[in-house]
Design a protein around this motif. Structure first.
Motif, PDB file in Angstrom:
ATOM      1  N   GLY A 115       0.810  -1.214   0.000  1.00 23.25           N
ATOM      2  CA  GLY A 115       0.000   0.000   0.000  1.00 23.25           C
ATOM      3  C   GLY A 115       0.839   1.259   0.000  1.00 23.25           C
ATOM      4  O   GLY A 115       1.946   1.324  -0.552  1.00 23.25           O
ATOM      5  N   LEU A 116       0.331   2.299   0.666  1.00 25.65           N
ATOM      6  CA  LEU A 116       1.043   3.580   0.730  1.00 25.65           C
ATOM      7  C   LEU A 116       2.379   3.433   1.444  1.00 25.65           C
ATOM      8  O   LEU A 116       3.326   4.174   1.174  1.00 25.65           O
ATOM      9  N   SER A 117       2.465   2.474   2.368  1.00 23.52           N
ATOM     10  CA  SER A 117       3.713   2.314   3.122  1.00 23.52           C
ATOM     11  C   SER A 117       4.879   2.037   2.186  1.00 23.52           C
ATOM     12  O   SER A 117       5.972   2.586   2.355  1.00 23.52           O
ATOM     13  N   SER A 118       4.658   1.191   1.163  1.00 23.67           N
ATOM     14  CA  SER A 118       5.731   0.891   0.220  1.00 23.67           C
ATOM     15  C   SER A 118       5.877   1.976  -0.833  1.00 23.67           C
ATOM     16  O   SER A 118       6.993   2.388  -1.164  1.00 23.67           O
ATOM     17  N   ALA A 119       4.753   2.455  -1.367  1.00 29.61           N
ATOM     18  CA  ALA A 119       4.811   3.444  -2.448  1.00 29.61           C
ATOM     19  C   ALA A 119       5.475   4.737  -1.991  1.00 29.61           C
ATOM     20  O   ALA A 119       6.437   5.218  -2.597  1.00 29.61           O
ATOM     21  N   VAL A 120       4.958   5.314  -0.926  1.00 23.45           N
ATOM     22  CA  VAL A 120       5.520   6.572  -0.428  1.00 23.45           C
ATOM     23  C   VAL A 120       6.886   6.321   0.213  1.00 23.45           C
ATOM     24  O   VAL A 120       7.820   7.112   0.047  1.00 23.45           O
ATOM     25  N   GLY A 121       6.998   5.198   0.927  1.00 28.19           N
ATOM     26  CA  GLY A 121       8.267   4.888   1.580  1.00 28.19           C
ATOM     27  C   GLY A 121       9.406   4.762   0.586  1.00 28.19           C
ATOM     28  O   GLY A 121      10.518   5.251   0.827  1.00 28.19           O
ATOM     29  N   GLU A 122       9.153   4.113  -0.558  1.00 23.09           N
ATOM     30  CA  GLU A 122      10.186   3.944  -1.577  1.00 23.09           C
ATOM     31  C   GLU A 122      10.484   5.265  -2.280  1.00 23.09           C
ATOM     32  O   GLU A 122      11.649   5.603  -2.518  1.00 23.09           O
ATOM     33  N   MET A 123       9.445   6.022  -2.616  1.00 25.25           N
ATOM     34  CA  MET A 123       9.664   7.288  -3.313  1.00 25.25           C
ATOM     35  C   MET A 123      10.445   8.275  -2.438  1.00 25.25           C
ATOM     36  O   MET A 123      11.261   9.051  -2.931  1.00 25.25           O
ATOM     37  N   GLY A 124      10.205   8.240  -1.154  1.00 25.88           N
ATOM     38  CA  GLY A 124      10.822   9.217  -0.267  1.00 25.88           C
ATOM     39  C   GLY A 124      12.144   8.789   0.328  1.00 25.88           C
ATOM     40  O   GLY A 124      12.662   9.474   1.227  1.00 25.88           O
ATOM     41  N   GLU A 125      12.726   7.682  -0.165  1.00 29.56           N
ATOM     42  CA  GLU A 125      13.949   7.158   0.444  1.00 29.56           C
ATOM     43  C   GLU A 125      15.069   8.198   0.494  1.00 29.56           C
ATOM     44  O   GLU A 125      15.775   8.327   1.494  1.00 29.56           O
ATOM     45  N   ASN A 126      15.266   8.959  -0.573  1.00 32.05           N
ATOM     46  CA  ASN A 126      16.395   9.883  -0.640  1.00 32.05           C
ATOM     47  C   ASN A 126      16.062  11.291  -0.147  1.00 32.05           C
ATOM     48  O   ASN A 126      16.946  12.149  -0.101  1.00 32.05           O
ATOM     49  N   THR A 127      14.797  11.532   0.166  1.00 30.16           N
ATOM     50  CA  THR A 127      14.418  12.877   0.604  1.00 30.16           C
ATOM     51  C   THR A 127      13.770  12.874   1.976  1.00 30.16           C
ATOM     52  O   THR A 127      14.113  13.657   2.855  1.00 30.16           O
ATOM     53  N   GLY A 128      12.800  11.987   2.161  1.00 24.93           N
ATOM     54  CA  GLY A 128      11.920  12.020   3.319  1.00 24.93           C
ATOM     55  C   GLY A 128      10.517  12.347   2.868  1.00 24.93           C
ATOM     56  O   GLY A 128      10.299  12.870   1.760  1.00 24.93           O
ATOM     57  N   ALA A 129       9.536  12.007   3.702  1.00 22.10           N
ATOM     58  CA  ALA A 129       8.139  12.240   3.331  1.00 22.10           C
ATOM     59  C   ALA A 129       7.310  12.484   4.579  1.00 22.10           C
ATOM     60  O   ALA A 129       7.543  11.869   5.631  1.00 22.10           O
ATOM     61  N   ARG A 130       6.353  13.388   4.430  1.00 17.84           N
ATOM     62  CA  ARG A 130       5.400  13.695   5.506  1.00 17.84           C
ATOM     63  C   ARG A 130       3.996  13.479   4.948  1.00 17.84           C
ATOM     64  O   ARG A 130       3.630  14.079   3.938  1.00 17.84           O
ATOM     65  N   VAL A 131       3.211  12.622   5.591  1.00 18.85           N
ATOM     66  CA  VAL A 131       1.888  12.255   5.091  1.00 18.85           C
ATOM     67  C   VAL A 131       0.844  12.491   6.178  1.00 18.85           C
ATOM     68  O   VAL A 131       1.073  12.165   7.353  1.00 18.85           O
ATOM     69  N   PHE A 132      -0.297  13.041   5.765  1.00 17.19           N
ATOM     70  CA  PHE A 132      -1.425  13.265   6.666  1.00 17.19           C
ATOM     71  C   PHE A 132      -2.508  12.248   6.310  1.00 17.19           C
ATOM     72  O   PHE A 132      -3.229  12.400   5.316  1.00 17.19           O
ATOM     73  N   LEU A 133      -2.589  11.190   7.099  1.00 13.98           N
ATOM     74  CA  LEU A 133      -3.432  10.046   6.762  1.00 13.98           C
ATOM     75  C   LEU A 133      -4.918  10.386   6.747  1.00 13.98           C
ATOM     76  O   LEU A 133      -5.699   9.732   6.039  1.00 13.98           O
TER      77      LEU A 133
END
Length: 948
Positions: free
Chosen positions: A472-490
């Motif tokens: 789900g979002l855990s893999s999609a956002v987690g992988e995309m944000g590996e080199n930057t970081g990500a902040r998500v409002f569930l």
């Protein structure tokens, strides 16, 4: 106000679904039911009047020529009839409901909610136990459906979610820690690494953090077995994938390989201006417990892989390969908890066909295999290729401040823990334990999303894209944000219904969703495009520069993970492997004097017979680009070797695809099995007019145990074969996927699938008009066998028909076969070849029969002319050997000299000629006739098994 509408066939119109249901009941070996009716049921809720609901029924739900409807008039039954009303479980996605709501809105009817069901009415004399068997074997799947009772609530209220942060206590002892790891599907070493991480932080983990780690570190997502450190035959292999398959691709260093092993699919150059990509996925475990939904979402997921490759590709074709238990298996032999192979087969076929047909992507290539060991654990391979501008072949990189935009379907509970479910072995309890693990697909939503994404790509509104698949979002956002970081409002994530916790929102694998990195200034235009296509899109967060994954739910911080730990903290597996080839009893039986019956038996085997029943239910014409389709010949019912599409309609340039798979050889030698799969995939491409010049490969490993030493040894041998043949043929691997732990446990007994490797070959044809089909074309033409026949019947269809396996599986001599392939491709390119067919399962006998009845022409051949190594002295072995790198080639007599000149020193011989006699005449080594069979009889034997 609540209304119910029943839709049924009009008087005098055959109830085809009822007839099909009655046939399925007969297939269950049940007696009693003598008639069956199927009625579609719809419930509607809203402030609407009866004229409005009748308008909806008349204009949206029924065909006025063949159907009638009733409003609030449930069908009355006499005592001689029994009925079962089936509906979706609460919270399960029903794609039809969304379509109905849109249709109602288009008609100006404001519905609050809609539900659908199906009423089955059975006539005859039978007891409750028979009805129960019919219900659970044919009418519903408890994972997604239930039988409606008078007490059922059609429009129930979804529960509300009341936020409560759930922190997890980490036990101080190792035993307790490992027990916690089992709950979150983390291995002992992994949970120990997690405990150390949080000990250094000085705090407890939050549940969603452990869920994120479990998803990201699952076998399905990270392929940790392939990346393990192996001790094997006195050597250490550090990362099997990098040491074999990826290493071969790196050494070949083909300039036309634009993106390999780093994106959702592999990308190669098409014509300088465009690139094409290809990915093949598996959806095995979900298809075992819910065949229709599991297979449909398998195809939907791989289509999104292509949509999420680079800066997005347009899907141009699908492929599929299925492996099932045998359809005629006795129900008394069915393992507890497993669905019958025939039910799995029909459900999987329908799921893939419905999804592909509805989304408008042609299904052009594939295969179907059967083995009792796939009962309880079927294999469902789904592939998709796409085309994109060359500038879009590689993804960009988001910048801090770019928005995280979620596009497509809404999020629900379907698919929760899907990747951890797919990473474990199946058991007789899997159906009961996987209610939320199987996703539900909606191809119409995916089609609309595809159009929106492609428009946004052309306007360069996003800088990166990926699909929301496993994890789900855990893999999609987690992988995309590996080199930057990500902040998500569930709490900003659009939901299908209320009541989802922050953790469920984050790990749900609900389908038809993509994540895009969008610069803030482009958001307004992106949302305009999405509204125009009827697609929901929401900014749910932003990429940061702190290299952390932080999640919030209504201003509460619920996750704060280091990207470094998330992606680099998993301890590498350390595994031991060993391997020895199997020692099977060597077959001992005399050669029959006549082989007519043996040929007919082979043509009618499940693995060899016609798959036309399946193929005809796919659309392989949509998009208008198909050049060579799955069925070819005089009546378009012969088995084509490979398929070709022309994705740029103004160009002759084509994309050719073929596949190779034969798990029977793995019962003898895993290296030879893998080599044979690669050689078969390449042979299929060569036979249809392709070449090695720009040909790429994809691997899909489906294996049994991921811990047993012999199983791991077989995996290593197969991977080594992939590397060796890739280098020998100059065909780089560009993508792959593995699915391990394909086992079914019943109590203490474990049934493992045969080690199965699917190889897909994917290449470019400069001129698709030079394609060749396998059907015989003209009486008087010369028939050649190209390539050497050897005593290689281990794992063959012929030995299997006699109850044996054998020990000498076919090998591959790449030194001679590469030259053969280059020369044959050149002969086809020059127009010298009238027809060509590769020799694979069933050997020369089956291949020649297929060519004959596909073309409606006969053939007379002499086995004494077969090119061989001198070891074959039996007619049956010559006829049914499955040696690799061989073809039957039809040549006009006018082209004989030119053909033989191009083929040079290649082992070949004229073995006979095409006749107009419409029979197959084969002379044996001693000069006598060993087969004299009409092609009509052969074709009937070949088509009969799957004439369902």
């Amino acid at each position: 106000m609540i209304y119910r509408i029943d839709v049924m066939p009009a008087a005098g119109v055959t109830d085809r679904r009822g007839a099909a249901l009655l046939k399925d009941i007969t297939d269950l070996n049940l007696t009693g039911p003598t008639s069956a009716r199927v009625i579609e049921v719809y419930w509607f809720k809203g402030e609407i009047d009866r004229p409005a609901i009748e308008k909806l029924a008349r204009e949206a739900l029924t065909d006025p020529v063949t159907e009638i409807f009733r409003v609030n008039e449930p069908t009355e039954l006499t005592t001689s009839f029994r009925s079962v009303l089936v509906a979706h479980n609460p919270g399960v996605t029903d794609p039809i409901e969304e379509t109905i709501l849109k249709a109602a809105a288009d008609l100006g009817i404001a519905l609050e909610a809609a539900r659908t069901g199906r009423l089955y009415i059975l006539g005859g004399r039978f007891n409750d136990e028979t009805l129960k068997v019919i219900t659970h074997q044919r009418l519903l799947n408890p994972i997604v459906q239930h039988a409606v009772t008078p007490d059922s609530i059609v429009f129930g209220e979804n529960p509300k979610y009341h936020f409560k942060l759930r922190e997890i206590d980490l036990p101080s002892g190792d035993v307790g820690l490992c027990d916690l790891g089992k709950i979150f599907c983390l291995s002992p070493d992994e949970i120990r690494a997690v405990a150390k991480y949080y000990d250094n932080l000085g705090r407890k983990p939050i549940d969603v953090e452990l869920e994120t780690l479990a998803q990201s570190w699952s076998e399905h997502c990270v392929h940790k077995t392939f990346k393990a450190k192996f001790e094997f035959e006195g050597q250490t292999i550090d990362n099997l994938l990098k040491s074999t398959i990826a290493r071969a691709t790196k050494l070949l260093d083909k300039p036309w390989c634009l993106s390999v092993f780093v994106d959702n699919s592999g990308v190669i150059d098409f014509d300088g201006e465009n690139a094409v990509c290809f990915k093949v996925e598996t959806h095995n475990h979900p298809s075992a417990v819910e065949p229709y939904g599991g297979a449909a979402t398998g195809l939907g997921g791989v289509i999104r892989d292509v949509l999420g490759t680079g800066l997005s590709a347009r899907p141009i074709f699908n492929t599929d390969v299925f492996c099932f238990g045998e359809p005629d298996m006795k129900y008394s032999d069915l393992p507890p908890g497993a669905l019958h192979p025939k039910r799995v087969f029909k459900g999987v076929r329908a799921g893939v066909a419905d999804y592909g047909n509805r989304i408008g992507v042609p299904t052009i290539n594939g295969g179907i295999l059967f083995d009792p060991r796939y009962t309880g654990n079927p294999l469902v391979y789904c592939g998709t290729a796409g085309i994109m501008p060359a500038w879009a072949a590689k993804p960009g990189e988001q910048s801090p401040g770019d928005l995280i935009v979620l596009m497509g379907g809404r999020t629900g509970r379907d698919g929760i823990h899907g990747v951890t479910f797919s990473s474990e072995a199946l058991s007789d309890k899997s159906t009961e334990q996987s209610f939320s693990s199987v996703q539900i697909g909606n191809p119409i939503v995916e089609k609309r999303m595809t159009e929106a994404v492609l428009q946004a790509r052309e306007e360069k509104l996003f800088v990166r894209i990926t699909d929301v698949g496993g994890g789900g979002l855990s893999s999609a956002v987690g992988e995309m944000g590996e080199n930057t970081g990500a902040r998500v409002f569930l709490d900003r994530v659009p939901l299908k219904y209320s009541g989802l916790s922050y953790s469920e929102i984050w790990i749900s694998e609900s389908q038809e969703r993509m994540v895009l990195a969008v610069p803030p200034e482009n958001l307004k235009r992106l949302l305009e495009i999405c509204r125009g296509e009827g697609v929901e899109a929401t900014a749910i967060g932003e990429f940061t520069g702190d290299k952390k994954l932080t999640l919030y739910y209504k201003d509460h911080l619920v996750c704060d993970l280091s990207m470094e730990f998330l992606h680099g903290g998993r301890p590498q597996l350390k595994l031991k492997a060993s391997y020895k080839t199997s020692g099977n009893p060597e077959p001992t039986f005399p050669c029959p004097s006549r082989l007519d019956d043996d040929l007919l038996k082979l043509l009618g085997r499940w693995n060899t017979c016609s798959k036309e029943w399946v193929i005809r239910q796919y659309d392989h014409e949509v998009q208008g680009a198909s050049v060579l389709k799955p069925l070819v010949g005089a009546k378009s019912d012969g088995p084509g070797d490979a398929s070709i599409v022309r994705p740029v309609l103004g160009s002759k340039r084509g994309v050719i695809v073929g596949c190779g798979i034969n798990p029977a050889y793995s019962d003898i030698d895993a290296y030879k099995m893998a080599s044979s799969a690669i050689d078969e995939a390449i042979r299929n491409v060569i036979a249809a007019g392709g070449s090695l010049d720009q040909l790429a490969l994809l691997d899909n490993f489906c294996w049994g145990s991921a811990t047993e030493e012999q199983s791991l040894g077989a995996l290593i041998k197969a991977a080594q074969a992939c590397a060796d043949l890739s280098l020998a043929y100059g065909t780089p691997f560009i993508s792959g996927k593995d699915s391990l732990n394909n086992q079914f446990r019943v109590g203490e007994k474990i049934v493992s699938i045969p080690h199965t490797l699917l190889i897909s070959a994917f290449g470019i044809m400069p001129d698709a008009e030079k394609a060749v089909t396998m059907d015989l074309k003209k009486a008087g033409d010369i028939i050649y066998v190209v390539g050497e026949t050897k005593t290689e019947l281990g794992g063959s269809a012929y030995f299997a028909s006699k109850g044996f396996i054998g020990n000498n599986a076919p090998g591959v001599d790449t030194a001679t076969s590469k030259s053969l392939y280059d020369r044959l491709a050149a002969a086809i390119e020059k127009g010298l070849v009238r027809s060509c067919h590769d020799l694979s399962e069933g050997g020369f006998g089956v291949a020649l029969a297929e060519m004959a009845f596909a073309g409606g022409l006969g053939a007379r051949v002499n086995l004494s002319r077969m090119p061989q190594d001198g070891s074959l002295h039996r007619d049956d072995y010559l006829l049914f050997s499955e040696s690799n790198s061989r073809f039957i080639v039809e040549i006009s007599p006018d082209h004989q000299r030119d053909f033989e000149m191009i083929m040079g020193s290649t082992r070949l011989n004229i073995i006979g000629e095409v006749t107009g006699a419409e029979n197959l005449m084969i002379e044996g080594l001693g000069g006598g006739i060993v087969i004299d069979q009409s092609i009509e009889t052969s074709k009937e034997a070949w088509q009969r098994p799957l004439k369902w």
